[in-house]
Design a protein around this motif. Structure first.
Motif, PDB file in Angstrom:
ATOM      1  N   GLY A   1       8.661   3.037  -1.175  1.00 12.78           N
ATOM      2  CA  GLY A   1       8.833   4.483  -1.147  1.00 12.78           C
ATOM      3  C   GLY A   1       8.545   5.130  -2.490  1.00 12.78           C
ATOM      4  O   GLY A   1       7.895   6.179  -2.559  1.00 12.78           O
ATOM      5  N   THR A   2       8.999   4.498  -3.570  1.00 15.37           N
ATOM      6  CA  THR A   2       8.742   5.078  -4.897  1.00 15.37           C
ATOM      7  C   THR A   2       7.252   5.088  -5.197  1.00 15.37           C
ATOM      8  O   THR A   2       6.726   6.064  -5.730  1.00 15.37           O
ATOM      9  CB  THR A   2       9.484   4.302  -5.993  1.00 15.37           C
ATOM     10  OG1 THR A   2       8.987   2.959  -6.076  1.00 15.37           O
ATOM     11  CG2 THR A   2      10.983   4.274  -5.735  1.00 15.37           C
ATOM     12  N   TYR A   3       6.550   4.002  -4.854  1.00  9.38           N
ATOM     13  CA  TYR A   3       5.121   3.938  -5.126  1.00  9.38           C
ATOM     14  C   TYR A   3       4.366   4.974  -4.287  1.00  9.38           C
ATOM     15  O   TYR A   3       3.503   5.707  -4.791  1.00  9.38           O
ATOM     16  CB  TYR A   3       4.564   2.549  -4.804  1.00  9.38           C
ATOM     17  CG  TYR A   3       5.201   1.407  -5.551  1.00  9.38           C
ATOM     18  CD1 TYR A   3       5.645   1.569  -6.863  1.00  9.38           C
ATOM     19  CD2 TYR A   3       5.368   0.162  -4.952  1.00  9.38           C
ATOM     20  CE1 TYR A   3       6.231   0.516  -7.550  1.00  9.38           C
ATOM     21  CE2 TYR A   3       5.946  -0.899  -5.635  1.00  9.38           C
ATOM     22  CZ  TYR A   3       6.380  -0.719  -6.930  1.00  9.38           C
ATOM     23  OH  TYR A   3       6.961  -1.763  -7.605  1.00  9.38           O
ATOM     24  N   ALA A   4       4.672   5.007  -2.994  1.00 11.62           N
ATOM     25  CA  ALA A   4       3.912   5.854  -2.077  1.00 11.62           C
ATOM     26  C   ALA A   4       4.091   7.335  -2.389  1.00 11.62           C
ATOM     27  O   ALA A   4       3.118   8.110  -2.384  1.00 11.62           O
ATOM     28  CB  ALA A   4       4.332   5.564  -0.638  1.00 11.62           C
ATOM     29  N   ILE A   5       5.313   7.746  -2.672  1.00 10.32           N
ATOM     30  CA  ILE A   5       5.552   9.163  -2.951  1.00 10.32           C
ATOM     31  C   ILE A   5       4.876   9.581  -4.248  1.00 10.32           C
ATOM     32  O   ILE A   5       4.278  10.666  -4.350  1.00 10.32           O
ATOM     33  CB  ILE A   5       7.064   9.447  -2.966  1.00 10.32           C
ATOM     34  CG1 ILE A   5       7.586   9.477  -1.524  1.00 10.32           C
ATOM     35  CG2 ILE A   5       7.371  10.771  -3.669  1.00 10.32           C
ATOM     36  CD1 ILE A   5       9.064   9.756  -1.402  1.00 10.32           C
ATOM     37  N   ASP A   6       4.930   8.727  -5.254  1.00  9.76           N
ATOM     38  CA  ASP A   6       4.276   9.075  -6.508  1.00  9.76           C
ATOM     39  C   ASP A   6       2.765   9.152  -6.335  1.00  9.76           C
ATOM     40  O   ASP A   6       2.106  10.057  -6.874  1.00  9.76           O
ATOM     41  CB  ASP A   6       4.638   8.044  -7.580  1.00  9.76           C
ATOM     42  CG  ASP A   6       4.141   8.451  -8.961  1.00  9.76           C
ATOM     43  OD1 ASP A   6       4.282   9.638  -9.315  1.00  9.76           O
ATOM     44  OD2 ASP A   6       3.601   7.594  -9.678  1.00  9.76           O
ATOM     45  N   LEU A   7       2.185   8.208  -5.598  1.00 13.20           N
ATOM     46  CA  LEU A   7       0.747   8.256  -5.347  1.00 13.20           C
ATOM     47  C   LEU A   7       0.350   9.545  -4.628  1.00 13.20           C
ATOM     48  O   LEU A   7      -0.639  10.194  -4.992  1.00 13.20           O
ATOM     49  CB  LEU A   7       0.321   7.047  -4.512  1.00 13.20           C
ATOM     50  CG  LEU A   7       0.095   5.736  -5.265  1.00 13.20           C
ATOM     51  CD1 LEU A   7      -0.110   4.587  -4.280  1.00 13.20           C
ATOM     52  CD2 LEU A   7      -1.108   5.845  -6.189  1.00 13.20           C
ATOM     53  N   ALA A   8       1.115   9.915  -3.615  1.00  9.34           N
ATOM     54  CA  ALA A   8       0.790  11.130  -2.872  1.00  9.34           C
ATOM     55  C   ALA A   8       0.853  12.360  -3.775  1.00  9.34           C
ATOM     56  O   ALA A   8      -0.024  13.235  -3.739  1.00  9.34           O
ATOM     57  CB  ALA A   8       1.756  11.290  -1.692  1.00  9.34           C
ATOM     58  N   ALA A   9       1.893  12.436  -4.607  1.00 11.25           N
ATOM     59  CA  ALA A   9       2.054  13.592  -5.490  1.00 11.25           C
ATOM     60  C   ALA A   9       0.890  13.715  -6.465  1.00 11.25           C
ATOM     61  O   ALA A   9       0.373  14.812  -6.718  1.00 11.25           O
ATOM     62  CB  ALA A   9       3.377  13.483  -6.245  1.00 11.25           C
ATOM     63  N   MET A  10       0.457  12.587  -7.013  1.00 12.40           N
ATOM     64  CA  MET A  10      -0.604  12.631  -8.020  1.00 12.40           C
ATOM     65  C   MET A  10      -1.996  12.814  -7.406  1.00 12.40           C
ATOM     66  O   MET A  10      -2.819  13.560  -7.926  1.00 12.40           O
ATOM     67  CB  MET A  10      -0.572  11.352  -8.856  1.00 12.40           C
ATOM     68  CG  MET A  10       0.678  11.196  -9.712  1.00 12.40           C
ATOM     69  SD  MET A  10       0.856  12.506 -10.977  1.00 12.40           S
ATOM     70  CE  MET A  10       2.106  13.559 -10.199  1.00 12.40           C
ATOM     71  N   ILE A  11      -2.272  12.130  -6.303  1.00 12.92           N
ATOM     72  CA  ILE A  11      -3.607  12.242  -5.699  1.00 12.92           C
ATOM     73  C   ILE A  11      -3.878  13.667  -5.232  1.00 12.92           C
ATOM     74  O   ILE A  11      -4.965  14.216  -5.441  1.00 12.92           O
ATOM     75  CB  ILE A  11      -3.756  11.253  -4.529  1.00 12.92           C
ATOM     76  CG1 ILE A  11      -3.810   9.812  -5.064  1.00 12.92           C
ATOM     77  CG2 ILE A  11      -5.013  11.548  -3.724  1.00 12.92           C
ATOM     78  CD1 ILE A  11      -3.775   8.758  -3.978  1.00 12.92           C
TER      79      ILE A  11
END
Length: 435
Positions: A235-245
Motif C-alpha cells: 500500500g505504501t509503495y502503490a499510493i506513493d507511485l500513484a501520487a508521483m506519476i
C-alpha cells in the motif's frame, strides 16, 4: 505559572530532537545530507533550465525522466542487494564521490563556448544510477543507528533537513543561474559533494551481518517476495507511485511561470512545496504519538493530489504558490507515514533490498511523472496537464485505499512485524549496553 501549560502545548508540536541527541552517526548523516541536498538542488534546477535554454521544448525537459528511469530501476534494485552485502558506509562514500565527478562534467560542459545537449542527458542518467546505488544504503542505515521508538522523530528530522536544502537550493539556484550562469550553480554543487565526502569519512563502519549473501538476482527476488507478502508495504509503495506519476509537475514549472506571465516566480514554484513541507516538519512533534501511520500515508497523498489540482486550475500566481505549499505539506505527511512503517516493520537483514524497492517507489514515480507532465503539457497545455494529473491522483488513492484496507488499519502497537522488529532492536541495544 499560568504560562506553563501553554509552553508545554507549544513544545509538544515542535520537532522531537531525540535522535540528534542519542546518535553521533545520525548527527553526521543529517549534516552530510543537508550539505548534499543544498548542492544537489542547485544542479537539479540548473540542469532542466539549461535544457530549456538549449531547446525551448517541454518534451525535451520531460525526457530527462525517461533518461533517468532505467538506470534508477536497475541500480536501485542492485543497490538494495549491495546494501545488505557490504559496508553501507563505503557505498555511501563512493557514490558521493562519483556524484561529485558528474558535477565536474556539468561544469566543464557549461564553460564551453557552445554547451552540448547530450552530456546533460548522460549526466542525468549517471546521477540516477549512483542515486539508485546510494539510497538503499542510506535508508537502511537509519534503523540501525536510531532507537526503534525514535524512528518517526528521525524521519521528521531528515525531512526537515531535506526541506531546508529544497527551499534554499531552488530559490538561490534561480538567482544564481539568472545572474551568474549555469556554471556557477554546478560549481556550488561540486563544493557540496566535496564537503559531503569529508563528513562520510567520519561515519562509523556499517558492515553486513556475518551470514550476508553476495548481491544476486535471487537475493533481490527474496526481498520482492517479502514486500509482496505484506499488504501494508504494498500500500505504501502503490499510493506513493500513484501520487508521483499522476501529480508531479515540477519539470514543467518553467512553462507554468511563462503561462502565468510570472517568470520571476520560477524559483518560488520550486521552493513552495518544500516550504509547505517545512511548516509541517516544524510542527511535527504530534506525529511521534501517532500509531496509525497508514492513515498518514493515505490522507497525505490525497491532500497532495487535491492541492496539485487546485494549483493547475487557478490562474493567479499567488494562489498557485499557496496550493503548491499545501501540496508539499501533504507529501510530507504521507512520507512520514511511509518511512515509519518501513523502518518499524522490515527486518535488518532485508532492509537494504527493501530500501531498493522503496527507491523505485519514491524515485521512479517522479521520473515517470516528469515524462507524463512534459508529454501532456505539449499536448493539452501546461495548466491542464497539472490539474488533470492531480484529479487522477485523488481517484487512484481512493481506489488503492479500498483495495488495500490493511494499510489504513495498520497500528504500530499491534502489527506483528512492527513488534518483532522492535524486539530485535531492543535485543541489540541490550547487548551493546552489556558490553
Amino acid at each position: 505559572m499560568t504560562d506553563q501549560p501553554a509552553r508545554s502545548r507549544f513544545a509538544a508540536i515542535l520537532p522531537d530532537l531525540s535522535p540528534w541527541r542519542s546518535s553521533r552517526d545520525f548527527r553526521l548523516l543529517w549534516t552530510q545530507g543537508l550539505v548534499t541536498y543544498f548542492g544537489s538542488f542547485m544542479a537539479m534546477i540548473a540542469l532542466p533550465l539549461q535544457i530549456k535554454d538549449l531547446t525551448e521544448s517541454p518534451l525535451a525537459v520531460g525526457a530527462m525522466g525517461a533518461v533517468e528511469l532505467i538506470p534508477l530501476i536497475v541500480f536501485g534494485l542492485y543497490g538494495g542487494a549491495l546494501a545488505d552485502a557490504v559496508d553501507r558506509r563505503k557505498v555511501i562514500l563512493l557514490t558521493e564521490a562519483g556524484l561529485g565527478v558528474l558535477a565536474v562534467i556539468l561544469l566543464v560542459n557549461a564553460l564551453l563556448p557552445n554547451p552540448l545537449l547530450w552530456p546533460l542527458y548522460l549526466v542525468a542518467a549517471g546521477v540516477s544510477a549512483l542515486a539508485g546505488l546510494q539510497r538503499p544504503a542510506l535508508d537502511s542505515l537509519l534503523a540501525r543507528i536510531v532507537p526503534h521508538d525514535q524512528l518517526t522523530a528521525a524521519a521528521a528530522l531528515n525531512a526537515l533537513r531535506w526541506q531546508i536544502g529544497a527551499i534554499a537550493g531552488p530559490a538561490l539556484a534561480g538567482l544564481v543561474v539568472a545572474y551568474a550562469g549555469h556554471a556557477t550553480a554546478y560549481a556550488v554543487t561540486i563544493v557540496g559533494f566535496t564537503a559531503s565526502v569529508v563528513l562520510c569519512l567520519r561515519l562509523t563502519p556499517a558492515p553486513p551481518s556475518h551470514d550476508a549473501e553476495k548481491p544476486s538476482l535471487r537475493g533481490i527476488a527474496e526481498g520482492a517476495r517479502y514486500a509482496w507478502s505484506r499488504p501494508v508495504l504494498l500500500g505504501t509503495y502503490a499510493i506513493d507511485l500513484a501520487a508521483m506519476i499522476f501529480a508531479f509537475p515540477n519539470t514543467i514549472f518553467p512553462f507554468l511561470a511563462d503561462d502565468l506571465d510570472a517568470e520571476w516566480s520560477l524559483g518560488l514554484m520550486y521552493a513552495a512545496g518544500s516550504i509547505g513541507s517545512l511548516a509541517l516538519s516544524l510542527t511535527s512533534g504530534w506525529t511521534t504519538r501517532v500509531r496509525r501511520h497508514g492513515l498518514l500515508v493515505v490522507f497525505g497523498a490525497a491532500s497532495w493530489g487535491l492541492a496539485i489540482t487546485a494549483a493547475g486550475w487557478f490562474g493567479n500566481v499567488w494562489l498557485v504558490l499557496v496550493f503548491l505549499a499545501l501540496a508539499g505539506a501533504g507529501d510530507m505527511l504521507s512520507g512520514l507515514g511511509r518511512s515509519t512503517i518501513w523502518n518499524q516493520t522490515i527486518p535488518d537483514e532485508l532492509r537494504g533490498r527493501l530500501a531498493g524497492i522503496e527507491v523505485l517507489s519514491y524515485s521512479v514515480g517522479p521520473q515517470l511523472g516528469q515524462v507524463r507532465a512534459g508529454a501532456m503539457a505539449g499536448w493539452t497545455g501546461t495548466r491542464t496537464a497539472i490539474w488533470s494529473g492531480g484529479a487522477v491522483c485523488v481517484g487512484a488513492v481512493a481506489l488503492l485505499t479500498a483495495a488495500l484496507p490493511k494499510l489504513v488499519s495498520y497500528d504500530a502497537d499491534t502489527d506483528p512485524d512492527a513488534q518483532r522488529r522492535k524486539a530485535a532492536r531492543e535485543e541489540v541495544e541490550a547487548a551493546v549496553e552489556a558490553g
